[in-house]
Structures are given as structure tokens and as C-alpha cells.
Design a protein around this motif. Structure first.
Motif, short mmCIF file in Angstrom:
data_model
loop_
_atom_site.label_atom_id
_atom_site.label_comp_id
_atom_site.label_asym_id
_atom_site.label_seq_id
_atom_site.Cartn_x
_atom_site.Cartn_y
_atom_site.Cartn_z
N ALA A 39 0.83 -1.20 0.00
CA ALA A 39 0.00 0.00 0.00
C ALA A 39 0.87 1.25 0.00
CB ALA A 39 -0.93 0.00 1.21
N ASP A 40 1.91 1.26 0.79
CA ASP A 40 2.81 2.41 0.86
C ASP A 40 3.47 2.67 -0.49
OD1 ASP A 40 4.18 4.50 2.37
OD2 ASP A 40 5.98 3.25 2.13
N ARG A 41 3.96 1.62 -1.15
CA ARG A 41 4.57 1.78 -2.47
C ARG A 41 3.58 2.32 -3.49
NH1 ARG A 41 5.90 -2.12 -5.46
NH2 ARG A 41 5.16 -3.94 -4.32
N ALA A 42 2.30 1.96 -3.32
CA ALA A 42 1.25 2.39 -4.25
C ALA A 42 0.73 3.79 -3.92
CB ALA A 42 0.10 1.39 -4.22
N GLY A 43 1.18 4.35 -2.79
CA GLY A 43 0.69 5.66 -2.39
C GLY A 43 -0.69 5.61 -1.76
N VAL A 44 -1.04 4.44 -1.25
CA VAL A 44 -2.35 4.24 -0.63
C VAL A 44 -2.17 4.24 0.89
CG1 VAL A 44 -4.23 2.59 -0.31
CG2 VAL A 44 -3.24 2.93 -2.58
N PHE A 45 -2.99 5.03 1.57
CA PHE A 45 -2.90 5.12 3.02
C PHE A 45 -3.86 4.14 3.68
CE2 PHE A 45 -4.57 6.98 6.99
CZ PHE A 45 -3.41 6.94 7.74
N ILE A 46 -3.31 3.28 4.52
CA ILE A 46 -4.10 2.41 5.38
C ILE A 46 -3.75 2.82 6.81
CG2 ILE A 46 -4.56 0.06 6.15
CD1 ILE A 46 -3.75 -0.94 3.39
N PRO A 47 -4.75 3.29 7.57
CA PRO A 47 -4.45 3.72 8.94
C PRO A 47 -3.96 2.55 9.78
CG PRO A 47 -6.81 3.83 8.50
CD PRO A 47 -6.15 3.42 7.23
N THR A 48 -3.10 2.83 10.72
CA THR A 48 -2.59 1.81 11.63
C THR A 48 -2.63 2.34 13.05
OG1 THR A 48 -0.31 2.57 11.37
CG2 THR A 48 -1.03 0.79 9.92
N GLY A 49 -2.57 1.43 13.97
CA GLY A 49 -2.51 1.79 15.38
C GLY A 49 -1.40 1.02 16.04
N CYS A 50 -1.72 -0.18 16.48
CA CYS A 50 -0.78 -0.99 17.26
C CYS A 50 0.25 -1.73 16.42
CB CYS A 50 -1.56 -1.99 18.10
SG CYS A 50 -2.39 -3.28 17.13
N LEU A 51 -0.04 -1.94 15.15
CA LEU A 51 0.81 -2.72 14.24
C LEU A 51 0.96 -4.19 14.66
CD1 LEU A 51 3.57 -0.12 13.33
CD2 LEU A 51 1.59 -0.81 11.96
N MET A 52 0.03 -4.67 15.48
CA MET A 52 0.02 -6.07 15.90
C MET A 52 -1.31 -6.74 15.61
SD MET A 52 2.15 -5.89 19.49
CE MET A 52 0.89 -4.94 20.30
N GLY A 53 -2.27 -6.01 15.02
CA GLY A 53 -3.54 -6.59 14.65
C GLY A 53 -4.61 -6.55 15.71
N THR A 54 -4.30 -6.05 16.90
CA THR A 54 -5.28 -6.09 17.98
C THR A 54 -6.20 -4.87 18.02
OG1 THR A 54 -3.67 -5.20 19.54
CG2 THR A 54 -3.89 -7.58 19.45
N CYS A 55 -5.77 -3.74 17.49
CA CYS A 55 -6.60 -2.54 17.57
C CYS A 55 -7.59 -2.43 16.41
CB CYS A 55 -5.74 -1.28 17.64
SG CYS A 55 -4.97 -0.81 16.08
N HIS A 56 -7.36 -3.18 15.35
CA HIS A 56 -8.24 -3.23 14.17
C HIS A 56 -8.29 -1.93 13.37
CE1 HIS A 56 -9.99 -7.23 15.09
NE2 HIS A 56 -9.65 -6.87 16.31
N ALA A 57 -7.35 -1.03 13.57
CA ALA A 57 -7.32 0.22 12.80
C ALA A 57 -7.08 -0.04 11.33
CB ALA A 57 -6.25 1.16 13.34
N CYS A 58 -6.37 -1.09 11.00
CA CYS A 58 -5.98 -1.37 9.62
C CYS A 58 -6.87 -2.41 8.95
CB CYS A 58 -4.53 -1.83 9.59
SG CYS A 58 -4.26 -3.38 10.47
N THR A 59 -8.07 -2.59 9.46
CA THR A 59 -8.99 -3.58 8.92
C THR A 59 -9.43 -3.21 7.51
OG1 THR A 59 -9.78 -4.16 11.12
CG2 THR A 59 -11.19 -4.75 9.27
N VAL A 60 -9.32 -4.15 6.59
CA VAL A 60 -9.77 -3.99 5.20
C VAL A 60 -10.49 -5.26 4.78
CG1 VAL A 60 -7.89 -2.39 4.59
CG2 VAL A 60 -7.59 -4.84 4.22
N ASP A 61 -11.27 -5.15 3.71
CA ASP A 61 -11.99 -6.31 3.18
C ASP A 61 -11.38 -6.73 1.85
OD1 ASP A 61 -13.87 -6.36 5.25
OD2 ASP A 61 -15.18 -4.95 4.21
N LEU A 62 -11.36 -8.03 1.61
CA LEU A 62 -10.92 -8.56 0.33
C LEU A 62 -12.14 -8.86 -0.53
CD1 LEU A 62 -8.10 -11.00 1.51
CD2 LEU A 62 -7.93 -8.56 0.92
N ASP A 63 -11.91 -9.04 -1.82
CA ASP A 63 -13.01 -9.30 -2.75
C ASP A 63 -13.82 -10.55 -2.39
OD1 ASP A 63 -13.72 -7.49 -4.64
OD2 ASP A 63 -12.82 -8.55 -6.33
N ASP A 64 -13.16 -11.53 -1.80
CA ASP A 64 -13.86 -12.78 -1.47
C ASP A 64 -14.69 -12.66 -0.19
OD1 ASP A 64 -11.96 -12.81 0.55
OD2 ASP A 64 -10.99 -14.66 -0.13
N GLY A 65 -14.73 -11.45 0.40
CA GLY A 65 -15.52 -11.22 1.60
C GLY A 65 -14.74 -11.36 2.89
N GLU A 66 -13.51 -11.83 2.79
CA GLU A 66 -12.69 -11.99 3.99
C GLU A 66 -12.29 -10.62 4.52
OE1 GLU A 66 -8.55 -14.17 5.43
OE2 GLU A 66 -9.09 -14.20 3.32
#
Length: 79
Positions: free
Chosen positions: A26-53
């Protein structure tokens, strides 16, 4: 192996290596994804994939399963 990663809603596409951290892609593409803890527990960086995941971008790498990976970004105004 390369995977084409597409970020929506801005429709930004970039090639990435399997196993490359999604935040780096995302960074290389110039796309901003917000982050918080960088360990997956705060869910700030939650995104959806095309398959619904729903994933946390900070702890996810580009998977080897598809030639194209579509990531749906959304923003939480609290971040």
C-alpha cells in the motif's frame, strides 16, 4: 511469483511479491491504510478482500492464492 494488488475505491493497482507485507505494498502504491498498534489487535488497519474476507493489513502478507488481490479500503473517522 507476482500478484497484482488493486486498492479500491481509488482503483490503484500495483504488482507485489507473494509474502510481501500488505502495508508495504500500500505504501509503495501511495495508498494510506491507517494503523494503530501494528500487531492486529486494535483493528485500525482492517480492510476487506473481494472474497468477503476481512483482514488486518498490518499483519497480513500478499497471499499466493490468486493472480489478483482486490482490497476494499474504508475509513473509520475515529482513527
Amino acid at each position: 511469483m507476482n500478484v497484482r494488488v488493486r486498492f479500491l475505491p481509488d482503483d490503484v493497482t500495483i504488482d507485489a511479491e507473494v509474502g510481501e507485507p500488505l502495508l508495504d505494498v500500500a505504501d509503495r502504491a501511495g495508498v494510506f491504510i491507517p494503523t494503530g498498534c501494528l500487531m492486529g489487535t486494535c483493528h485500525a488497519c482492517t480492510v476487506d478482500l473481494d472474497d468477503g474476507e476481512t483482514i488486518r493489513a498490518c499483519i497480513t502478507s500478499v497471499p499466493p492464492k490468486d493472480e489478483e488481490l482486490t482490497v476494499h479500503l474504508f475509513s473509520d473517522p475515529t482513527w
